[in-house]
Design an enzyme around this catalytic site. Structure first.
Site, PDB file in Angstrom:
ATOM      1  N   GLN B 574       0.859  -1.176   0.000  1.00  0.00           N
ATOM      2  CA  GLN B 574       0.000   0.000   0.000  1.00  0.00           C
ATOM      3  C   GLN B 574       0.897   1.227   0.000  1.00  0.00           C
ATOM      4  OE1 GLN B 574      -3.267   0.260  -0.097  1.00  0.00           O
ATOM      5  NE2 GLN B 574      -3.718  -1.936  -0.045  1.00  0.00           N
ATOM      6  N   CYS B 575       0.466   2.257  -0.647  1.00  0.00           N
ATOM      7  CA  CYS B 575       1.380   3.376  -0.885  1.00  0.00           C
ATOM      8  C   CYS B 575       1.887   4.007   0.397  1.00  0.00           C
ATOM      9  CB  CYS B 575       0.719   4.437  -1.752  1.00  0.00           C
ATOM     10  SG  CYS B 575      -0.650   5.260  -0.927  1.00  0.00           S
ATOM     11  N   THR B 576       1.115   3.952   1.459  1.00  0.00           N
ATOM     12  CA  THR B 576       1.554   4.637   2.667  1.00  0.00           C
ATOM     13  C   THR B 576       2.730   3.946   3.334  1.00  0.00           C
ATOM     14  OG1 THR B 576      -0.195   3.405   3.752  1.00  0.00           O
ATOM     15  CG2 THR B 576      -0.620   5.723   3.294  1.00  0.00           C
ATOM     16  N   VAL B 577       2.997   2.733   2.920  1.00  0.00           N
ATOM     17  CA  VAL B 577       4.058   2.007   3.613  1.00  0.00           C
ATOM     18  C   VAL B 577       5.350   1.995   2.802  1.00  0.00           C
ATOM     19  CG1 VAL B 577       4.531  -0.100   4.918  1.00  0.00           C
ATOM     20  CG2 VAL B 577       2.189   0.584   4.467  1.00  0.00           C
ATOM     21  N   THR B 578       5.387   2.739   1.690  1.00  0.00           N
ATOM     22  CA  THR B 578       6.614   2.740   0.893  1.00  0.00           C
ATOM     23  C   THR B 578       7.413   3.993   1.197  1.00  0.00           C
ATOM     24  OG1 THR B 578       5.566   3.902  -0.930  1.00  0.00           O
ATOM     25  CG2 THR B 578       5.485   1.511  -0.979  1.00  0.00           C
TER      26      THR B 578
END
Lengths: 222, 713
Positions: B574-578
């Site tokens: 998920q984008c928030t974890v990259t």
């Protein structure tokens, strides 16, 4: 200034010196042509205290171009009393006008030629119309040369789109020009000479001719 | 027209011609927008003209930016009106600018020209015209500025008081033929002095007085009383003549004659039409003439303004003129030409083979309008791509604007705008000429079974996605789950679309282009008869047209079907974890990869190249190598290029799957969606996994069963 170590550019102050010298010499050698005038511009006061400006040669008219220039024709005719004293002329040949400005580019530190074409009612000419008026060899030069490229950008002082010869190659070929000329190379770079030499190249693209007298005069002066 | 009056021709004047510089309209627009608003009271303006300076072209009454009052809001660095400019004799005028085109047409032209004529008449009577003679050429301009279309309707009137009966022409010849040689010399000299002095150079009406010794002097009009007493002197009324014609004087002479008639009651008037060449008096071009005038009846009554004519003709017709300046004033057009310029400069200086037309006509479909989608869209626009469609069913959340570069806080309010919609609005704000569309839609995913009541809507979405992919030229897979990439990959393989995948891990990324689909030629899938599966398989090929292996798609890399994979997440975080830096890097590479494909002669069929020292900096293609896959790691600040060929067990692009889709369409999709292992079964992966697993178990157990079931891996 030594030619070998010179990078082909010009400072803003030198540009003004060169511009005035150029305008004077043009008048001397081209009395038949209209003169270049220096137009001073006051930028925002926060900028450099020195005056900025550009050289201007305007309303050069070109007759008999076979361009079609139609205006919209939507309204009905307005009644007005007939007047015998008004001459009714038949339409003459199409006339186009050209303005040329030589301004200074701060980022490239070289002069830049700006130009535009328009009809007498003010309608600006599009590039493909102007191209028809360029000297025959010029279109070839434009296509093949890696030094000349015509773009349309905001005029630095008038805030309207004008055509210009892109300045990104100028410093390189100015240096080559000076290196290739013995008399110039020997006597170093004279600021007064800059614009004459520059216009002798750039002018070819738009059909502005520099008489040889003007070029040679500078050389002999040095 | 040659109506005779006492045997002599009527004196015919060449009408004044107008010329409006673009700058005038720019300033008027600015004044309208910033100062005047809807106020349409008359505006005092200044016109400029000069004596004719060309034997074939008349001079005009010119309007420039300086003709209008200054707009203090405008950051203009133009000089103000300077008196003493030999090329700009000032003439007072008035502008009536209307707010609507109907208002423009409804103006009472007779009344307006009468009002200006009255001013001229009064200036003649009260002597102002003698003090400041330029008021004799007072003019009128009506206009309508359409500030939406950037077009300007306008009409000039140069009011001339009509002599009734009209003046007749007794004589007209070039000045050089009228003056003696000595006179001509003296006249030229004093005229040049007059023009050289900044005090008089812009005074357009004057007297030429020649004494019996052929010496000339120039006097102001107001000195006429004194001058006319010297009866042995020659006296001519001179004026700056904008007209070039050899047989006609210019318009300004009309009101001069009216003045002479009204104040001084002369029966015949000798006049000089002053014209120049190269800044000097030209007596060959200039004309000297003699007119016979009769004071009209009714001019004795000074309160009665004479009739006036003077509306400018447009190509011989009494209609207004119109000019369009959209190209140089419309901000959208200016933005478009600036963008084009940038790309053309790049082509000229660095990349002569740049295909600008291909890029501007390319239709791109972006599946996902999140971290990757926003960046890819921006990069595409920077390369000159104008047609962009974004598909996303989500809404903008409060954390999104930080990482998703098309959104701002406003998009998050009230539950959040749909991303597809907000993204399109944002793109248009950045570049108004973009043709962007947003589609709010979820992408059907395998292994996520749907209840029967939703089946139809899922099938509709499948159909819609199929159509979207069909109608675009390049597809970007920019979602954040593996399963959502399956159906698009299949559909793209089915139609050989250029497909670019970008996927993010915590600190690593993958950017790749899918290979061509299993169909090698222009095979019309719709017209097939229902053949046996084997025949279908024969017509499809594992190899591409050139006989080499086709490059793999995203799923060829994994020998695992795209089930609901929440557990094994290496990619598709998920984008928030990259790490935030990953998405911009990956997006940029994805777009550059697309541009590379577009410029490669083999396009989608191009072989995958690897970066190595031998081709570093000297690739055959001007844009450099065209890799198949780029994998990068921020942990190492490194990046490598890889090649992977297609797998014939790939759940998205192998020939079995594609042919099943072609045969059974959305029914096949539905099966894949509803049965988690269907795809693995169909491609034979299930068998493969079973045997591998069995082998594993045997090994562990150390038994000798099922040796025959082992398959060489």
């Amino acid at each position: 200034m030594e030619v070998l170590s010179w990078d082909g550019t010009l400072s803003s102050r030198d540009f003004q010196v060169a511009a005035r010298a150029f305008a004077e010499n043009w008048k001397q050698f081209n009395p038949a042509l209209p003169p270049w005038t220096w137009v001073p511009c006051l930028k925002q006061p926060s900028r450099l205290s020195q005056e900025q400006g550009y050289l201007s040669l305007e309303k050069i008219c070109l007759l008999g171009s076979n361009k079609e220039h139609e205006q919209e024709d939507v309204d009905e005719e307005e009644p007005e009393p007939v007047d015998n004293a008004t001459l009714v002329e038949s339409a003459g040949p199409q006339v186009c006008y050209y303005d040329f400005h030589i301004a200074y580019s701060d980022s490239y530190r070289v002069p830049v030629l700006y130009f535009r074409g328009y009809y007498i009612d003010g309608q600006p000419m599009a590039w493909d119309e102007i191209e028809k008026d360029l000297p025959a060899c010029s279109s070839k030069v434009l296509l093949e040369s890696k030094w000349t490229f015509i773009t349309q950008e905001e005029h630095p002082h008038l805030n309207r789109p004008w055509y210009k010869l892109h300045p990104c190659g100028t410093s390189e070929w100015m240096k080559l020009l000076f290196l290739g000329d013995e008399s110039l190379a020997k006597n170093g770079v004279a600021v007064e000479q800059y614009l004459v030499s520059w216009l002798s190249v750039v002018g070819q693209v738009v059909g502005l001719r520099i008489p040889f007298d003007m070029l040679n005069h500078h050389k002999s002066c040095n | 027209m040659e109506a005779k009056n006492s045997g002599k021709p009527i004196l015919q004047f060449a009408p004044f011609q107008s010329s409006v510089d673009e700058g005038f309209w720019h300033r008027l627009s600015s004044l309208k927008l910033n100062k005047f608003g809807i106020d349409d009271s008359p505006i005092p303006i200044t016109g400029f003209y000069a004596p004719c300076s060309h034997s074939q072209v008349s001079n005009h009454l010119t309007l420039l930016a300086e003709s209008l009052p200054s707009d203090s809001n405008e950051e203009s660095s133009e000089p103000g009106v300077i008196r003493g400019n030999r090329n700009r004799c000032s003439v007072p005028g008035v502008l009536y600018n209307t707010n609507t085109v109907e208002g423009f047409r409804a103006l009472d032209k007779q009344e307006l020209i009468k009002a200006e004529a009255k001013k001229i008449w009064e200036d003649i009577q009260n002597g102002k015209a003698l003090e400041d003679s330029s008021v004799l050429s007072r003019f009128l301009l009506i206009s309508f500025a359409d500030l939406k279309k950037w077009s300007f309707h306008y009409w000039f009137a140069f009011p001339a008081l009509v002599l009734d009966p009209p003046a007749t022409l007794l004589d007209l010849k070039p000045a050089s033929q009228f003056f003696s040689v000595k006179e001509a010399e003296s006249v030229s000299a004093v005229l040049n002095d007059w023009r050289d002095s900044s005090l008089t150079t812009d005074v357009p009406f004057f007297l030429v007085v020649i004494d019996p010794n052929s010496r000339a002097t120039i006097k102001h009009l107001k000195d006429w009383e004194t001058c006319q007493r010297a009866t042995d002197h020659k006296l001519l009324f001179g004026f700056y003549d904008p007209c070039h014609l050899p047989k006609n004087p210019g318009w300004p002479l009309r009101n001069l004659l009216a003045l002479i008639c009204s104040r001084w009651d002369l029966k015949s008037v000798r006049f000089l039409c002053y014209r120049e060449t190269r800044g000097f008096a030209d007596l060959g071009l200039s004309l000297v003439g003699e007119a016979q005038v009769t004071v009209p009846q009714g001019w004795g009554d000074l309160h009665n303004t004479p009739n006036a004519v003077g509306w400018e003709l447009n190509k011989g017709k009494k209609i207004p003129r119109c000019i369009s300046l959209a190209k140089s004033m419309d901000p959208t057009r200016l933005a478009v030409s600036a963008a084009d310029l940038n790309l053309k400069l790049m082509r000229w200086r660095a990349l002569p083979s740049l295909k600008l037309n291909t890029l501007s006509s390319l239709k791109c479909l972006l599946l996902g309008a999140g971290t990757l989608g926003c960046q890819v869209a921006r990069m595409l626009m920077a390369w000159g791509v104008r047609k962009i469609t974004l598909v996303d069913n989500g809404r903008v959340a409060m954390s999104n604007p930080l990482r998703q570069s098309l959104y701002t806080l406003d998009d998050c309010l009230n539950g959040g705008e749909f991303k597809a919609v907000a993204a399109v609005n944002s793109l248009k704000k950045i570049f108004p000429a973009v043709e962007a569309e947003g589609v709010v839609m979820a992408i059907p995913m395998p292994g996520h079974p749907v209840p029967s009541q939703e089946e139809q809507s899922v099938l509709d979405d499948c159909r819609r996605l199929h159509d979207l992919i069909d109608s675009h030229d390049a597809v970007f897979l920019l979602t954040d789950t593996r399963e959502s990439r399956w159906l698009p990959s299949l559909l793209c393989a089915n139609t050989n679309k250029i497909t670019i995948t970008a996927a993010l891990g915590f600190d690593s990324f993958l950017v790749m282009r899918h290979g061509a689909g299993p169909c090698s030629s222009s095979h019309d899938s719709k017209s097939e008869a229902a053949n046996a599966l084997s025949t279908d398989l024969n017509s499809l090929a594992l190899t591409d047209r050139n006989g080499g292996h086709r490059l793999g798609c995203y799923f060829c890399n994994d020998v695992v079907a795209p089930i609901d994979s929440t557990a094994n997440r290496t990619l598709d975080q998920q984008c928030t974890v990259t790490r935030p830096g990953l998405a911009p890097i990956a997006s940029a590479l994805a777009v550059e990869l697309l541009v590379g494909i577009l410029h490669h002669p083999d396009g989608i069929f191009a072989e995958g190249e690897i970066a190595n020292s031998s081709n570093n900096g000297s690739s055959e293609q001007p844009l450099g190598i065209l890799p198949h896959q780029i994998r990068g790691s921020l942990g190492q600040f490194s990046q490598m290029t890889l090649v992977g060929h297609s797998s014939d067990s790939c759940t998205a692009c192998c020939s079995i799957v594609v042919s099943e889709y072609r045969k059974r369409g959305t029914e096949f999709i539905l099966q894949a969606i509803n049965h988690p292992t269907y795809l693995e079964d169909v491609t034979g992966l299930t068998e493969l996994m079973k045997t591998a697993h069995a082998f594993q178990m045997d090994w562990d157990d150390g038994t000798d069963n099922d040796d025959d079931d082992c398959v060489e891996i």
